[in-house]
Scaffold this active site. Structure first.
Site, PDB file in Angstrom:
ATOM      1  N   ARG B  58       0.833  -1.203   0.000  1.00 18.55           N
ATOM      2  CA  ARG B  58       0.000   0.000   0.000  1.00 18.55           C
ATOM      3  C   ARG B  58       0.866   1.250   0.000  1.00 18.55           C
ATOM      4  O   ARG B  58       1.983   1.254   0.495  1.00 18.55           O
ATOM      5  CB  ARG B  58      -0.978  -0.019   1.162  1.00 18.55           C
ATOM      6  CG  ARG B  58      -0.393  -0.295   2.502  1.00 18.55           C
ATOM      7  CD  ARG B  58      -1.485  -0.250   3.575  1.00 18.55           C
ATOM      8  NE  ARG B  58      -1.964  -1.572   3.976  1.00 18.55           N
ATOM      9  CZ  ARG B  58      -3.039  -1.768   4.738  1.00 18.55           C
ATOM     10  NH1 ARG B  58      -3.740  -0.744   5.164  1.00 18.55           N
ATOM     11  NH2 ARG B  58      -3.416  -2.974   5.071  1.00 18.55           N
ATOM     12  N   GLU B  69      -4.142   6.073   2.767  1.00 22.90           N
ATOM     13  CA  GLU B  69      -3.494   5.016   2.002  1.00 22.90           C
ATOM     14  C   GLU B  69      -4.241   4.730   0.700  1.00 22.90           C
ATOM     15  O   GLU B  69      -5.466   4.812   0.646  1.00 22.90           O
ATOM     16  CB  GLU B  69      -3.470   3.721   2.817  1.00 22.90           C
ATOM     17  CG  GLU B  69      -2.647   3.820   4.073  1.00 22.90           C
ATOM     18  CD  GLU B  69      -2.691   2.535   4.896  1.00 22.90           C
ATOM     19  OE1 GLU B  69      -1.712   2.264   5.590  1.00 22.90           O
ATOM     20  OE2 GLU B  69      -3.719   1.820   4.832  1.00 22.90           O
ATOM     21  N   LYS B  82      -8.344   0.877  -3.415  1.00 19.50           N
ATOM     22  CA  LYS B  82      -9.137   1.456  -2.331  1.00 19.50           C
ATOM     23  C   LYS B  82      -8.396   2.648  -1.758  1.00 19.50           C
ATOM     24  O   LYS B  82      -7.177   2.616  -1.591  1.00 19.50           O
ATOM     25  CB  LYS B  82      -9.380   0.415  -1.232  1.00 19.50           C
ATOM     26  CG  LYS B  82     -10.167   0.977  -0.041  1.00 19.50           C
ATOM     27  CD  LYS B  82     -10.763  -0.100   0.850  1.00 19.50           C
ATOM     28  CE  LYS B  82      -9.810  -0.599   1.903  1.00 19.50           C
ATOM     29  NZ  LYS B  82     -10.515  -1.390   2.950  1.00 19.50           N
ATOM     30  N   ASP B 174     -16.179  -5.920  26.350  1.00 21.23           N
ATOM     31  CA  ASP B 174     -15.512  -4.669  25.979  1.00 21.23           C
ATOM     32  C   ASP B 174     -15.198  -3.925  27.263  1.00 21.23           C
ATOM     33  O   ASP B 174     -15.957  -4.011  28.233  1.00 21.23           O
ATOM     34  CB  ASP B 174     -16.426  -3.817  25.087  1.00 21.23           C
ATOM     35  CG  ASP B 174     -15.671  -2.719  24.355  1.00 21.23           C
ATOM     36  OD1 ASP B 174     -15.534  -2.823  23.112  1.00 21.23           O
ATOM     37  OD2 ASP B 174     -15.204  -1.756  25.002  1.00 21.23           O
ATOM     38  N   GLY B 238      -7.650  -6.657  15.353  1.00 19.55           N
ATOM     39  CA  GLY B 238      -7.328  -5.292  15.750  1.00 19.55           C
ATOM     40  C   GLY B 238      -5.855  -4.909  15.680  1.00 19.55           C
ATOM     41  O   GLY B 238      -5.539  -3.729  15.639  1.00 19.55           O
ATOM     42  N   GLY B 239      -4.949  -5.871  15.658  1.00 19.60           N
ATOM     43  CA  GLY B 239      -3.530  -5.549  15.499  1.00 19.60           C
ATOM     44  C   GLY B 239      -3.262  -5.372  14.020  1.00 19.60           C
ATOM     45  O   GLY B 239      -3.026  -6.334  13.314  1.00 19.60           O
ATOM     46  N   ASP B 240      -3.357  -4.115  13.552  1.00 16.30           N
ATOM     47  CA  ASP B 240      -3.353  -3.932  12.112  1.00 16.30           C
ATOM     48  C   ASP B 240      -2.552  -2.737  11.621  1.00 16.30           C
ATOM     49  O   ASP B 240      -2.680  -2.320  10.486  1.00 16.30           O
ATOM     50  CB  ASP B 240      -4.795  -3.848  11.582  1.00 16.30           C
ATOM     51  CG  ASP B 240      -5.533  -2.649  12.163  1.00 16.30           C
ATOM     52  OD1 ASP B 240      -4.967  -1.971  13.032  1.00 16.30           O
ATOM     53  OD2 ASP B 240      -6.658  -2.396  11.727  1.00 16.30           O
ATOM     54  N   SER B 305      -4.885 -11.081  10.965  1.00 19.85           N
ATOM     55  CA  SER B 305      -5.468 -10.375   9.815  1.00 19.85           C
ATOM     56  C   SER B 305      -5.193  -8.876   9.867  1.00 19.85           C
ATOM     57  O   SER B 305      -5.413  -8.229  10.888  1.00 19.85           O
ATOM     58  CB  SER B 305      -6.977 -10.613   9.820  1.00 19.85           C
ATOM     59  OG  SER B 305      -7.594  -9.853   8.808  1.00 19.85           O
ATOM     60  N   VAL B 306      -4.714  -8.332   8.760  1.00 21.15           N
ATOM     61  CA  VAL B 306      -4.500  -6.878   8.684  1.00 21.15           C
ATOM     62  C   VAL B 306      -5.318  -6.239   7.561  1.00 21.15           C
ATOM     63  O   VAL B 306      -5.423  -5.016   7.484  1.00 21.15           O
ATOM     64  CB  VAL B 306      -3.000  -6.528   8.484  1.00 21.15           C
ATOM     65  CG1 VAL B 306      -2.197  -6.967   9.697  1.00 21.15           C
ATOM     66  CG2 VAL B 306      -2.431  -7.139   7.211  1.00 21.15           C
TER      67      VAL B 306
END
Lengths: 357, 357
Positions: B58, B69, B82, B174, B238-240, B305-306
């Site tokens: 990206r 991005e 995108k 949460d 969430g770790g992205d 997943s990122v």
């Protein structure tokens, strides 16, 4: 904040969009020559602050048929990019070789603030940039230009030179006489005298500026060394991608060469014919006064133009400012805007046909 | 070819545009679960032909406030990109942290063929991709998921797991009970049993799948090693981005880690905590059968997943196919289309207000 309906987007969710039709209306609303003059001033202002821009090389996706490119840049407050394709064979199918659109966004929030057609706008910014460069490099008081290649860019180049440096005469040449006839007809009544010529040599008689803008994707020799006299300014537009040049290399060694962004021009411009360390001057340095532009009457100056992202950025910035107070745009519902940013799903569910009942 | 009016654009000049409103209508027209299932199949089909894609990293433009991005890719016939921003502080001003839009173009001509909102579509594709990965990696017959982090993505994740692998129970947690209440309320009546929990440990009781999707940009430890039992599948969403992780590194060493595109995940994913040569499996290889997925009941699988450009491409491709036969798009006049491609200037001149008279 309560909204009348939970699914109606807020004003922030709308992105102003300038269609082809509205871009043409905007140009005529402002007046084409004034548009070109003001656009050249925006481009020059951004060249003056060149160093603060984020200069990414363009991101190209190549295929057998052509290329699709994204050209992003940012001045730290505003971000912009242009989408542009180049497909030489499109013309045969009645399609444009090049189409383009662009976007500006706010760096602080990441929200897009303008989406615009850029096929027409790119033609205007290319011409405005050429004339802005000529203001710094062409012989003082230049009145006559040879226009070699009478395609889509030729009228824009001519009119920009008239509006920005006071050009009075244009001498047209194209290998296809129909292109010359089209260009001459389009320029009729616009306050510039037009001479249609039968050869490039004839077109160059008395010209202080030579603009080359031909379309064939090949290493062509539109100008040979003996055709170029002392003191002229060459505005080389058509040599703008790998394998596509217009000038004989001997001209490059005789001329002082000015470029937009050396890493890109060495790949795409006329100077792709020259060694990696071939000396060039960056145009922005001439504009800030850091480097000399034209130094003598006999010097040959050459603007090896390939088009750079900052010029598109300037053009979008100009359009955005010029749109103010007009109705020449539509509002696109392009950004999802739930009342509660964490409740995107709730926004989607409230848009169910049953939920509306 | 004669046209009724010389300034009316041809059908080729129009680009179908899917607004936020029309995207929501399309989702409900198809049905959200069916939309997620079909979308997961499109993503899986593109993972299956992973090797033929043009995989560009990206192109990011960073600022103090966030990042903008561009994520381009191409399968050789269709090109897509995108635009997406990430601005964590936006929420405070009532703006979205992330907004996105996307475009598909024909590689053969370079002409754009679809412009679409992608804020909602990205939420759907992220969930569909997670559930597609779980179909290959989660324990067979998994019925219960712990959902840690109940923000904008949580309902989409839950519904995708229901639609694609038959999830029956979700256990929510949460740090903000209001987020859990919002998620539970949104999931009511959708055919999944919901338990709201007071701690992550409670949420994980009996869960075969653990999904982490929290929002803080920091190296957090949402899961510690002793919280994760043998045999579970961890879906780490969430770790992205650099500096944002959710799992303790000890979990990574115990688990088999599956990723989308290693060069990107090593920078943005949970494995940014690990050495450069930390062993991972590419998910597409599991799908083609080249590499094993889950091999035993006690194995911990982890999908780090990122989000990758090909998933957005699949989503745009799906929307384009699904739009057919609907009226859920507008036609944008975005591409200049003169009768004669060399006569852009003539087209502009014919659009003068005087010329219309």
């Amino acid at each position: 904040m309560t909204k009348p309906s939970s699914i109606a987007p807020s004003p922030l969710a709308y992105v102003p969009f300038v269609s082809v039709d509205n871009m043409m209306k905007l140009v005529h609303h402002v007046g084409i020559e004034r548009f070109l003059r003001e656009l050249a001033d925006y481009v020059e202002a951004d060249f003056r602050r060149w160093e603060l821009f984020d200069k990414t090389p363009r991101v190209a996706s190549h295929s057998a048929e052509g290329v699709i490119e994204l050209m992003p840049t940012s001045d730290g407050e505003v971000y912009g990019f242009k989408y542009v394709n180049g497909h030489p064979k499109n013309t045969k199918e009645g399609l444009q070789t090049v189409t383009a659109f662009g976007l500006l966004a706010d760096v602080g929030t990441g929200y897009p603030v303008l989406l615009s057609e850029m096929t027409i706008l790119t033609a205007l910014r290319t011409a405005a940039t050429s004339a802005m460069a000529a203001r710094h490099l062409a012989p003082r008081g230049a009145k006559t230009m040879a226009m070699i290649g009478n395609g889509a860019q030729s009228e824009f180049q001519t009119l920009a030179m008239k509006a920005i440096i006071g050009l009075e005469h244009v001498r047209l040449y194209d290998i296809d006489p129909a292109a010359t006839a089209k260009c001459a007809a389009n320029l009729r009544g616009l306050g510039i005298s037009v001479t249609s010529c039968a050869s490039p040599e004839e077109a160059m008689e008395g010209a202080e500026i030579i603009t080359t803008c031909t379309a064939d994707k090949q290493n062509a020799t539109i100008l040979t060394d003996n055709m170029v006299g002392a003191g002229v300014h060459i505005n080389a537009i058509g040599g703008d991608c790998p394998g596509k040049t217009e000038l004989h290399r001997d001209i490059l060694t005789r001329a002082d060469v000015f470029v937009e962004y050396p890493p890109q021009t060495r790949i795409e411009g006329e100077i792709q014919q020259m060694p990696e360390d071939f000396e060039v001057t960056e145009l922005w340095q001439v504009i800030t006064g850091a480097r000399p532009g034209r130094r003598s009457e006999s010097q040959i100056t050459l603007f090896d133009s390939v088009g750079f992202a900052i010029e598109d950025f300037s053009a979008l910035r100009y359009v955005r400012d010029r749109l103010e107070g007009t109705a020449l745009f539509e509002q696109l519902d392009m950004l999802a805007d739930p009342d509660d940013p964490r409740d995107l799903f709730g926004m989607l569910q409230r848009a169910r046909p049953e939920a509306a009942a």
